[in-house]
Design an enzyme around this catalytic site. Structure first.
Site, mmCIF file in Angstrom:
data_model
loop_
_atom_site.group_PDB
_atom_site.id
_atom_site.type_symbol
_atom_site.label_atom_id
_atom_site.label_comp_id
_atom_site.label_asym_id
_atom_site.label_seq_id
_atom_site.Cartn_x
_atom_site.Cartn_y
_atom_site.Cartn_z
ATOM 1 N N TYR A 25 -48.296 -26.201 -76.083
ATOM 2 C CA TYR A 25 -47.786 -24.842 -76.347
ATOM 3 C C TYR A 25 -46.387 -24.907 -76.955
ATOM 4 C CZ TYR A 25 -45.674 -20.286 -75.225
ATOM 5 O OH TYR A 25 -44.994 -19.102 -75.288
ATOM 6 N N SER A 107 -36.944 -14.522 -71.688
ATOM 7 C CA SER A 107 -38.000 -13.934 -72.516
ATOM 8 C C SER A 107 -38.736 -12.825 -71.772
ATOM 9 C CB SER A 107 -38.999 -15.036 -72.892
ATOM 10 O OG SER A 107 -40.208 -14.475 -73.352
ATOM 11 N N GLN A 128 -34.481 -10.880 -73.715
ATOM 12 C CA GLN A 128 -35.189 -10.753 -74.995
ATOM 13 C C GLN A 128 -36.351 -9.785 -74.857
ATOM 14 O OE1 GLN A 128 -38.516 -12.581 -75.427
ATOM 15 N NE2 GLN A 128 -38.793 -11.341 -77.271
ATOM 16 N N TYR A 130 -39.755 -7.998 -76.447
ATOM 17 C CA TYR A 130 -40.849 -7.830 -77.403
ATOM 18 C C TYR A 130 -41.239 -6.365 -77.352
ATOM 19 C CZ TYR A 130 -41.949 -12.757 -78.327
ATOM 20 O OH TYR A 130 -41.915 -14.059 -78.750
ATOM 21 N N THR A 156 -36.688 -9.261 -80.590
ATOM 22 C CA THR A 156 -37.372 -10.210 -81.485
ATOM 23 C C THR A 156 -38.244 -9.439 -82.472
ATOM 24 O OG1 THR A 156 -37.315 -11.936 -79.833
ATOM 25 C CG2 THR A 156 -38.974 -12.162 -81.559
ATOM 26 N N ARG A 165 -51.712 -20.741 -83.395
ATOM 27 C CA ARG A 165 -51.435 -22.151 -83.104
ATOM 28 C C ARG A 165 -52.737 -22.731 -82.576
ATOM 29 N NH1 ARG A 165 -46.946 -19.023 -79.860
ATOM 30 N NH2 ARG A 165 -46.114 -17.950 -81.675
ATOM 31 N N LYS A 252 -33.331 -10.767 -83.617
ATOM 32 C CA LYS A 252 -33.784 -12.155 -83.785
ATOM 33 C C LYS A 252 -35.041 -12.230 -84.647
ATOM 34 C CE LYS A 252 -35.293 -16.058 -80.883
ATOM 35 N NZ LYS A 252 -36.744 -16.100 -81.037
ATOM 36 N N HIS A 276 -38.814 -18.439 -85.616
ATOM 37 C CA HIS A 276 -39.503 -18.575 -84.331
ATOM 38 C C HIS A 276 -39.918 -20.034 -84.077
ATOM 39 C CE1 HIS A 276 -41.103 -15.465 -81.444
ATOM 40 N NE2 HIS A 276 -41.682 -16.529 -80.937
ATOM 41 N N ARG A 279 -43.395 -21.064 -85.534
ATOM 42 C CA ARG A 279 -44.587 -20.673 -84.781
ATOM 43 C C ARG A 279 -45.245 -19.413 -85.338
ATOM 44 N NH1 ARG A 279 -44.359 -23.097 -79.798
ATOM 45 N NH2 ARG A 279 -45.155 -21.411 -78.511
HETATM 46 C C1 FMN Z 1 -42.755 -22.610 -76.279
HETATM 47 C C2 FMN Z 1 -41.989 -21.551 -77.006
HETATM 48 C C3 FMN Z 1 -42.062 -20.233 -76.566
HETATM 49 C C4 FMN Z 1 -41.309 -19.248 -77.206
HETATM 50 N N1 FMN Z 1 -41.326 -17.973 -76.721
HETATM 51 C C5 FMN Z 1 -40.522 -17.039 -77.276
HETATM 52 C C6 FMN Z 1 -40.422 -15.755 -76.700
HETATM 53 O O1 FMN Z 1 -41.033 -15.458 -75.695
HETATM 54 N N2 FMN Z 1 -39.607 -14.857 -77.325
HETATM 55 C C7 FMN Z 1 -38.884 -15.154 -78.451
HETATM 56 O O2 FMN Z 1 -38.186 -14.310 -78.978
HETATM 57 N N3 FMN Z 1 -38.955 -16.379 -78.994
HETATM 58 C C8 FMN Z 1 -39.744 -17.326 -78.418
HETATM 59 N N4 FMN Z 1 -39.774 -18.579 -78.952
HETATM 60 C C9 FMN Z 1 -38.915 -18.914 -80.095
HETATM 61 C C10 FMN Z 1 -37.559 -19.384 -79.614
HETATM 62 O O3 FMN Z 1 -36.810 -18.332 -79.065
HETATM 63 C C11 FMN Z 1 -36.736 -20.005 -80.742
HETATM 64 O O4 FMN Z 1 -36.683 -19.097 -81.820
HETATM 65 C C12 FMN Z 1 -37.318 -21.325 -81.211
HETATM 66 O O5 FMN Z 1 -37.758 -22.097 -80.124
HETATM 67 C C13 FMN Z 1 -36.265 -22.098 -81.990
HETATM 68 O O6 FMN Z 1 -36.782 -23.285 -82.478
HETATM 69 P P1 FMN Z 1 -36.601 -24.715 -81.759
HETATM 70 O O7 FMN Z 1 -37.615 -24.735 -80.646
HETATM 71 O O8 FMN Z 1 -36.950 -25.659 -82.837
HETATM 72 O O9 FMN Z 1 -35.197 -24.798 -81.248
HETATM 73 C C14 FMN Z 1 -40.514 -19.590 -78.320
HETATM 74 C C15 FMN Z 1 -40.458 -20.913 -78.746
HETATM 75 C C16 FMN Z 1 -41.161 -21.892 -78.105
HETATM 76 C C17 FMN Z 1 -41.050 -23.319 -78.574
#
Ligand code: FMN
Length: 388
Positions: A25, A107, A128, A130, A156, A165, A252, A276, A279
């Site tokens: 994940y 989150s 954060q 959603y 976000t 994914r 964001k 993100h 992702r």
């Molecule tokens: C496992 C995972 C879950 C994430 N869940 C959220 C989330 O719930 N809300 C959000 O705004 N961003 C989420 N993100 C994005 C992160 O806030 C962030 O933008 C991202 O991890 C940055 O990239 P990096 O992992 O390469 O540092 C998630 C990222 C990952 C890896």
């Protein structure tokens, strides 16, 4: 405790310790994962300018993000299901961040609830949001964040629908994990994770379960997102959310100059240049590649932060030198958390601070605020040009 010298050390332990479903994940991007890969490889294209015989005593990485003092300008990004990476993961990460002196962002899709994290910490954290179709739920969620004294709302904007994914679909990602022959076989090799998880305060989505009605299955992220996230989100709605919150707001998921201008016009306290973590839109440019163009467009109007791809203090330095006032790390702290809980998050922050500090020294800089484009060599075609 093993000797940790870089973020990859933590990642190796993390991979051994955490069930495959949650490792996958975190460690994936959408579709072909091109953007996910380029988020890190694009940092390598930027080179650093070495300077010598500059007095490097009295250096500091301390700075400010949205007016708050930080030990270094690196916040923990909001990461859903953090409490599945390690028992009570959000509480542990928040405590590590608080002790270190950097912001923690909780989150919406966390396991530990807003209230649980507030109770376990003494300094305000960021929340954060959603946006969901259920306005009443959003209103109550915002009120809960206010009651918990959160010091900023991070809205976000890049996840109105979920980027696909592949691994999550194949693994049947859920919290808690559904017990199938495959997950049971994997969990049997992760007994330390399992024993700790048995003692966790919570194993479901703490901000959601018990706070919403009419959701068919809150354990499955994909199902919940498709049913509940608001595909009609637009700038008008963003403005209303900002009003409803009334405090500091960080927008964001900005990756385009036009969107950055809109965010600045609405009066956001900061924007996060982010895809993100690769992702969402596969094929989008890396955040670091988009940063110079966005700085040129809105750098004087709004505070700019950057995330996606940061795995070292050198990456942080490159973002700051390009003009960002702050950064966020997602996976880099998740590796630490999954590897060793709270101590692992502290280890990740320590690694990044040391790398940032040493790199600053070798570049001839004594403070993060003194960093600038003069410290960097950027490839000529780094920015590129969009079709009109
Ligand atoms: C496992 C995972 C879950 C994430 N869940 C959220 C989330 O719930 N809300 C959000 O705004 N961003 C989420 N993100 C994005 C992160 O806030 C962030 O933008 C991202 O991890 C940055 O990239 P990096 O992992 O390469 O540092 C998630 C990222 C990952 C890896």
């Amino acid at each position: 405790m093993p000797v940790i010298t870089n973020i990859n050390d933590l990642k190796r332990i993390y991979e051994r310790r955490v069930p495959r479903m949650f490792y996958d994940y975190a460690e994936s991007g959408s579709w072909t994962e091109q953007t996910f890969r380029e988020n890190t490889s694009d940092f390598e294209q930027i080179r650093l300018r070495q300077r010598v015989a500059v007095d490097m005593t009295g250096r500091t990485t301390a700075s400010q993000m949205i007016g708050q003092d930080v030990a270094m300008p690196v916040a923990l990004a909001p990461v859903g299901l953090t409490g599945m990476q390690h028992a009570d993961g959000e509480i542990k990460a928040a405590k590590a961040a608080e002790e270190f002196g950097v912001p923690f962002t909780l989150s919406t899709m966390s396991i530990n609830s807003i209230e649980e994290v507030a109770e376990a910490t003494s300094k305000p954290f960021w929340f954060q949001l959603y946006t969901m179709k259920d306005e009443d739920y959003i209103r109550r969620l915002i009120q809960r964040a206010k009651d918990a004294k959160c010091s900023a709302l991070v809205i976000t904007l890049d996840l109105q629908i979920l980027g696909q994914r592949h691994k999550d679909l194949k693994n049947g990602l859920s919290a808690p994990p559904k017990l199938t022959p495959r997950t049971i076989a994997n969990l049997m090799t992760k007994w330390a994770w399992g024993i700790e998880m048995l003692g966790a305060k919570r194993r479901n989505f703490g901000n959601i379960v018990g706070h919403v009605q009419g959701v068919s299955d809150t354990s499955q992220l994909g199902v919940w997102t498709a049913e509940q996230f608001d595909p009609a989100l637009d700038w008008g709605k963003v403005e209303k959310l900002m009003e409803m919150w009334g405090g500091k707001v960080i927008l964001k998921g900005i990756l385009d100059t036009e969107d950055a201008r809109m965010a600045a016009k609405l009066g956001a306290d900061a924007i996060v240049v982010s895809n993100h973590g690769g992702r969402q839109l596969d094929g989008a440019l890396s955040s670091i590649r988009m940063l110079p163009e966005i700085m040129d467009a809105v750098g004087n109007d709004v505070e700019v932060h950057l995330d996606s791809g940061i795995r070292s203090g050198q990456d942080v330095l490159k973002a700051l030198a390009l003009g960002a006032k702050g950064t966020m790390i997602g996976r880099a702290f998740v590796y630490g958390l999954g590897a060793m809980g709270q101590k692992g998050v502290t280890a990740a922050l320590d690694v990044i601070r040391k790398e940032l500090d040493t790199t600053m020294a070798l570049c001839g800089e004594r403070s993060v605020d003194g960093l600038g484009r003069h410290n960097l060599l950027i490839p000529e075609d780094f920015g590129g040009r969009w079709q009109e």
